[in-house]
Design an enzyme around this catalytic site. Structure first.
Site, mmCIF file in Angstrom:
data_model
loop_
_atom_site.group_PDB
_atom_site.id
_atom_site.type_symbol
_atom_site.label_atom_id
_atom_site.label_comp_id
_atom_site.label_asym_id
_atom_site.label_seq_id
_atom_site.Cartn_x
_atom_site.Cartn_y
_atom_site.Cartn_z
ATOM 1 C CE LYS A 85 -3.720 -2.527 0.094
ATOM 2 N NZ LYS A 85 -3.366 -3.819 -0.422
ATOM 3 C CD GLU B 168 -3.269 7.782 3.966
ATOM 4 O OE1 GLU B 168 -4.314 7.586 4.299
ATOM 5 O OE2 GLU B 168 -2.902 7.224 2.666
ATOM 6 C CE LYS B 169 -5.636 16.630 9.550
ATOM 7 N NZ LYS B 169 -5.017 17.158 10.630
ATOM 8 N NE ARG C 71 -11.498 -7.602 -5.636
ATOM 9 C CZ ARG C 71 -11.070 -6.886 -4.704
ATOM 10 N NH1 ARG C 71 -9.731 -6.723 -4.491
ATOM 11 N NH2 ARG C 71 -11.912 -6.364 -3.965
ATOM 12 C CG ASN D 215 -9.766 -3.223 -5.050
ATOM 13 O OD1 ASN D 215 -8.999 -3.393 -4.178
ATOM 14 N ND2 ASN D 215 -10.899 -2.511 -4.643
ATOM 15 C CB VAL E 10 -18.625 -8.359 -4.784
ATOM 16 C CG1 VAL E 10 -20.061 -8.774 -4.290
ATOM 17 C CG2 VAL E 10 -17.534 -9.325 -4.336
HETATM 18 C C1 MV4 Z 1 -8.628 5.829 5.782
HETATM 19 C C2 MV4 Z 1 -9.835 6.296 6.888
HETATM 20 C C3 MV4 Z 1 -9.732 7.510 7.229
HETATM 21 N N1 MV4 Z 1 -8.522 8.540 6.812
HETATM 22 N N2 MV4 Z 1 -7.590 6.765 5.615
HETATM 23 C C4 MV4 Z 1 -10.187 1.503 5.549
HETATM 24 C C5 MV4 Z 1 -9.659 0.298 4.964
HETATM 25 C C6 MV4 Z 1 -8.299 0.728 4.109
HETATM 26 N N3 MV4 Z 1 -8.488 0.510 2.861
HETATM 27 C C7 MV4 Z 1 -8.324 2.077 4.167
HETATM 28 N N4 MV4 Z 1 -9.486 2.583 5.355
HETATM 29 C C8 MV4 Z 1 -9.593 3.973 5.717
HETATM 30 N N5 MV4 Z 1 -8.708 4.857 5.438
HETATM 31 C C9 MV4 Z 1 -7.459 8.112 6.234
HETATM 32 N N6 MV4 Z 1 -6.414 8.808 5.687
HETATM 33 C C10 MV4 Z 1 -10.847 5.600 6.928
HETATM 34 C C11 MV4 Z 1 -10.704 4.208 6.338
HETATM 35 C C12 MV4 Z 1 -11.830 3.423 6.627
HETATM 36 C C13 MV4 Z 1 -12.510 3.144 5.533
HETATM 37 C C14 MV4 Z 1 -12.450 3.341 4.328
HETATM 38 C C15 MV4 Z 1 -13.572 2.812 3.295
HETATM 39 C C16 MV4 Z 1 -14.775 2.324 3.756
HETATM 40 C C17 MV4 Z 1 -14.907 1.744 5.022
HETATM 41 C C18 MV4 Z 1 -13.839 2.456 6.020
HETATM 42 C C19 MV4 Z 1 -14.275 2.007 7.470
HETATM 43 C C20 MV4 Z 1 -13.411 2.609 8.299
HETATM 44 C C21 MV4 Z 1 -12.260 3.282 8.084
#
Ligand code: MV4
Length: 445
Positions: free
Chosen positions: A116, A200-201, A292, A290, A295
């Site tokens: 990532k 990250e912020k 792929r 992603n 869904v």
């Molecule tokens: C974040 C975020 C807030 N701020 N990054 C969740 C899984 C991963 N793919 C990245 N995710 C997040 N990254 C920053 N800088 C909040 C999430 C996050 C989230 C993102 C998409 C869909 C659902 C989520 C549920 C919780 C947290």
């Protein structure tokens, strides 16, 4: 064009791929575990090969068995669906070594996007907006403290090997940083065997909006607009829709351009998705890519009238894309129907389906492998059907979804149908006023 495609998957997506192959005049090979001997993908494919016992690790994830199945049946390509081996770099490379076309990303691309911190650095270099934070991996806790101060609290610590929220911690104040750093690294090490972290912020109450893209073998990419996947529970999507109720024409254009730029920068070949976090001011930031088919791809297919599996196959065979972008002409919603009990913390509820009556009618699509008498094995994902409705407007789509959910009869097991029915009546959902935090405040009536 391919003569025979082996479908290295099960359930609804295996059926979905077989259907398109048939329409294209391509022969199909199903693979199955002993738990899936009675499955429809086995029945509907031209040939079927048993690849092992129920455990995924001994069947759908067993690379040598799948390659052997492709070789004995003379398949010239493998479609991996989603999950299982769809984003496995080793498997993609193994297919290439055996001169079988992997309908998906190259091993190099999968590795590049699976890391990532590296994916983010690549996207930043491509000019795609990214969340401010550390420059790559954080060396130690001293640097972690420093970066957090520079970034400004609240911050988000993320595992570079992460995904699905594992090894991720929101930190609101300096005194909580040490605990978050230690526990996130521990969690990441246990889950992925790697504890590289970046920062990250924190984006508060973000929306998860992703852009579907397709790239061809000649470096050209296009986008197929967005899907809003903000309604999630523990990083599992429950329902998706397109267009996003939060979208504007300007934002779609900007996000679409960024996604195409990202895809072309890495010469991405095939169908892919660029996931973005979108904040309340409609700033958007790259989150993950992603490599792929996903869904939720059917809602995109429905609103732009386009078969994404067919496009994957064409692109893999070297057919160039037209290069034009696609914009939603309708409104589509998908509800993931899981064999889970929504009244008991969405606890898995496998078992035998005794009655199965699928909804139908205008604008209703069901992607499922389930039938009356089908035994849902406990070994795999709990999703048993995708109910997709499409209508002229969001309001009509919600009304159609309510009607379809009401005529959906499944007996013998518990499902998430009652959850979706309540969601469709929830004032915030109906208003399109939801973020990734939505489910934290949701309770079944
Ligand atoms: C974040 C975020 C807030 N701020 N990054 C969740 C899984 C991963 N793919 C990245 N995710 C997040 N990254 C920053 N800088 C909040 C999430 C996050 C989230 C993102 C998409 C869909 C659902 C989520 C549920 C919780 C947290």
């Amino acid at each position: 064009m391919f003569k025979k495609i082996l479908v290295a998957n099960r359930g609804e997506i295996a059926l979905r791929v077989i259907r398109t192959c048939k329409e294209m005049g391509i022969k199909t090979v199903a693979v199955y575990s002993t738990a899936d001997a009675e499955s429809l993908h086995v029945r509907f494919a031209d040939e079927a090969v048993c690849i092992g016992p129920p455990a995924s690790s001994e069947s759908y994830l067993k690379m040598s068995n799948i390659i052997a199945a492709a070789e004995i049946t003379n398949a010239d390509a493998i479609h991996p669906g989603y999950g299982f081996l769809s984003e496995n770099a080793k498997f993609s490379n193994l297919c290439e070594e055996h001169k079988i076309k992997f309908i998906g990303a190259t091993g190099r691309m999968i590795d590049q996007m699976g890391d990532k911190a590296n994916a983010k650095a690549t996207m930043k270099a491509a000019g795609v907006p990214c969340v401010p934070g550390s420059e790559g991996i954080i060396a130690d806790f001293e640097q972690c403290k420093k970066v957090a101060l520079e970034t400004g609290y609240p911050v988000m610590l993320k595992a570079s090997a992460g995904g699905g929220g594992k090894g991720m911690r929101a930190v609101w104040k300096p005194e909580d940083l040490k605990n978050a750093w230690d526990s996130a690294r521990q969690e990441s090490k246990a889950a992925f065997g790697n504890d590289d972290m970046y920062m990250e912020k924190l984006i508060e109450e973000p929306r998860h909006i992703e852009i579907q893209i397709v790239g061809d073998a000649y470096g050209k990419a296009c986008h197929l607009s967005e899907r809003d996947c903000s309604v999630q529970r523990r990083h599992q999507k429950l329902t998706e829709e397109t267009p996003s109720p939060f979208m504007t024409d300007e934002l779609r254009d900007a996000m679409g351009k960024a996604a195409v730029k990202a895809a072309e920068y890495i010469s991405y070949e095939g169908a892919g998705t660029i996931e973005f976090l979108v904040d309340k001011h409609r700033n958007f930031y790259f989150m993950e890519m992603n490599t792929r088919i996903q869904v939720e791809h059917p809602i995109t297919e429905e609103v732009i009238n386009y078969d994404l599996i067919r496009e994957q196959i064409l692109v893999a065979a070297g057919v160039p894309i037209s290069g034009k972008n696609y914009y939603p002409q309708m409104h589509s919603i998908e509800c993931r129907i899981n064999a889970e009990d929504p009244y008991n913390g969405f606890r898995p509820a496998p078992g035998r389906v005794t009655t199965f009556h699928a909804p139908g009618g205008h604008g209703v699509r069901m992607d499922t492998h389930v039938y009356a008498g089908y035994m849902i094995p406990p070994n795999y994902d709990s999703m048993i059907a995708k109910l997709i409705v499409t209508a002229q407007t969001r309001e009509e789509a919600i009304n159609k979804m309510k009607r379809a959910l009401d005529e959906f009869v499944i007996e013998g097991i518990k499902t998430t149908i009652p959850f979706h029915r309540q969601l469709m009546d929830h004032p915030d959902y109906v208003a399109g006023n939801y973020t990734t935090k939505f489910m934290e405040g949701f309770e079944m009536k």
